[in-house]
Motif scaffolding. Sequence first.
Motif, PDB file in Angstrom:
ATOM      1  N   ARG A   1      32.718  36.048  41.176  1.00 23.08           N
ATOM      2  CA  ARG A   1      33.150  37.412  40.842  1.00 23.08           C
ATOM      3  C   ARG A   1      34.497  37.720  41.500  1.00 23.08           C
ATOM      4  O   ARG A   1      35.359  38.362  40.909  1.00 23.08           O
ATOM      5  CB  ARG A   1      32.092  38.434  41.277  1.00 23.08           C
TER       6      ARG A   1
ATOM      7  N   ASP B   1      37.260  35.999  39.530  1.00 24.38           N
ATOM      8  CA  ASP B   1      37.548  36.764  38.304  1.00 24.38           C
ATOM      9  C   ASP B   1      38.354  38.019  38.633  1.00 24.38           C
ATOM     10  O   ASP B   1      39.274  38.389  37.911  1.00 24.38           O
ATOM     11  CB  ASP B   1      36.246  37.205  37.612  1.00 24.38           C
ATOM     12  N   TYR B   2      37.958  38.649  39.717  1.00 25.34           N
ATOM     13  CA  TYR B   2      38.643  39.874  40.134  1.00 25.34           C
ATOM     14  C   TYR B   2      40.128  39.601  40.405  1.00 25.34           C
ATOM     15  O   TYR B   2      41.005  40.326  39.934  1.00 25.34           O
ATOM     16  CB  TYR B   2      37.959  40.439  41.378  1.00 25.34           C
ATOM     17  N   TYR B   3      40.388  38.523  41.149  1.00 23.21           N
ATOM     18  CA  TYR B   3      41.793  38.186  41.434  1.00 23.21           C
ATOM     19  C   TYR B   3      42.537  37.888  40.134  1.00 23.21           C
ATOM     20  O   TYR B   3      43.672  38.305  39.940  1.00 23.21           O
ATOM     21  CB  TYR B   3      41.887  36.972  42.360  1.00 23.21           C
ATOM     22  N   LYS B   4      41.873  37.149  39.265  1.00 19.00           N
ATOM     23  CA  LYS B   4      42.494  36.771  37.986  1.00 19.00           C
ATOM     24  C   LYS B   4      42.921  38.015  37.223  1.00 19.00           C
ATOM     25  O   LYS B   4      44.030  38.093  36.694  1.00 19.00           O
ATOM     26  CB  LYS B   4      41.481  35.953  37.176  1.00 19.00           C
ATOM     27  N   LYS B   5      42.026  39.004  37.195  1.00 14.40           N
ATOM     28  CA  LYS B   5      42.343  40.262  36.503  1.00 14.40           C
ATOM     29  C   LYS B   5      43.560  40.924  37.131  1.00 14.40           C
ATOM     30  O   LYS B   5      44.266  41.704  36.502  1.00 14.40           O
ATOM     31  CB  LYS B   5      41.149  41.216  36.577  1.00 14.40           C
ATOM     32  N   ASN B   6      43.778  40.643  38.406  1.00 14.26           N
ATOM     33  CA  ASN B   6      44.925  41.226  39.104  1.00 14.26           C
ATOM     34  C   ASN B   6      46.105  40.250  39.178  1.00 14.26           C
ATOM     35  O   ASN B   6      46.980  40.388  40.036  1.00 14.26           O
ATOM     36  CB  ASN B   6      44.511  41.669  40.508  1.00 14.26           C
ATOM     37  N   ASP B   7      46.076  39.262  38.258  1.00 16.48           N
ATOM     38  CA  ASP B   7      47.168  38.278  38.170  1.00 16.48           C
ATOM     39  C   ASP B   7      47.364  37.438  39.417  1.00 16.48           C
ATOM     40  O   ASP B   7      48.491  37.040  39.737  1.00 16.48           O
ATOM     41  CB  ASP B   7      48.501  38.971  37.822  1.00 16.48           C
TER      42      ASP B   7
END
Length: 288
Positions: free
Chosen positions: A74, A77-83
Amino acid sequence: MSDMQNIQWFPGHMTRTKRKIKEALQIIDAVVEIVDARIPISSRNPDLKEIIKDKPLLILLNKCDMADPTETSRWIDYYKKNDITAIPVDCKTGKGINNFKDKIKEVLADKLEQFKAKGLVGKPLRVMVVGIPNVGKSSFINRIAGGNRAKAENRPGVTRGNQWITVDKQLELLDTPGVLWPKFDDQAVGERLAFTGAVKDKVVDIELLSIRLLEILTQSYRDKLIERYGNLDFSADSYELLCQIGKKRGMVIRGGETDTERASAMLLEEYRNCKIGRITLERICDNA
Ligand code: G4P
């Protein structure tokens, strides 16, 4: 292992570290920030973002062998959403380290294109490794550099004495020039660093600490507590819960009361050694 508590966080030292990191930014291509996967908020330096600004960043969620795998995914994914690119690693065994070189190239894809356009094919990527004490920085450097570890000479433009490590022809690492501090003025952060053992028990009240840990475990990992300690009455408060756990382990003193000091030490030790399971103490909704 560095003892976070023995480090004096003098404002002067902090300013100097900040300045050295800023100087180093001029000659590095990316920053690798090592974070403890069990406490991905508290194990970060509160000022890093402001210091490194838009320098490409790769986050390593280290000690993932001890963190809850679902929560680690999770977080990724969270970091990914924040580029932000982040990968789980376990620097103790080396698991996940294989991904590092590919990921850093991914993070630096634009830079590599620029090198190519300028005919600089083969120019090594220079990466600065940062992390608060005890997060696993030395373990990571040893893992990635392995037997090849060789100190490169000082580079022009940065203060002498900076430690460069040549990994191979394509990659050079710079160890943080200075010691990075956690958000030490926040009590919750201090507690979480103490749960994981980054801050030594001798400077904290272990009974209070274990009660606070039980509060989090009761909220998020009740099943693991039951698995480890058997049936517990969760209608009780955390102090009483600690007493129940101690009693189950025969930690009783005169008058039939629980020896809460021993019970606290046992609970903390069992948490730190993953006997209660793989546990993440900070979740995304916690305030990331
Ligand atoms: P630092 O340079 O950032 O201060 O951290 P360091 O690498 O010294 O690591 C701190 C402690 O964390 C060490 O344990 C190290 O073995 C452990 N560690 C580092 N990465 C991982 C990981 O991915 N998983 C696990 N489980 N542990 C990790 P120590 O008790 O101080 O030393 P030792 O018992 O390993 O000798």
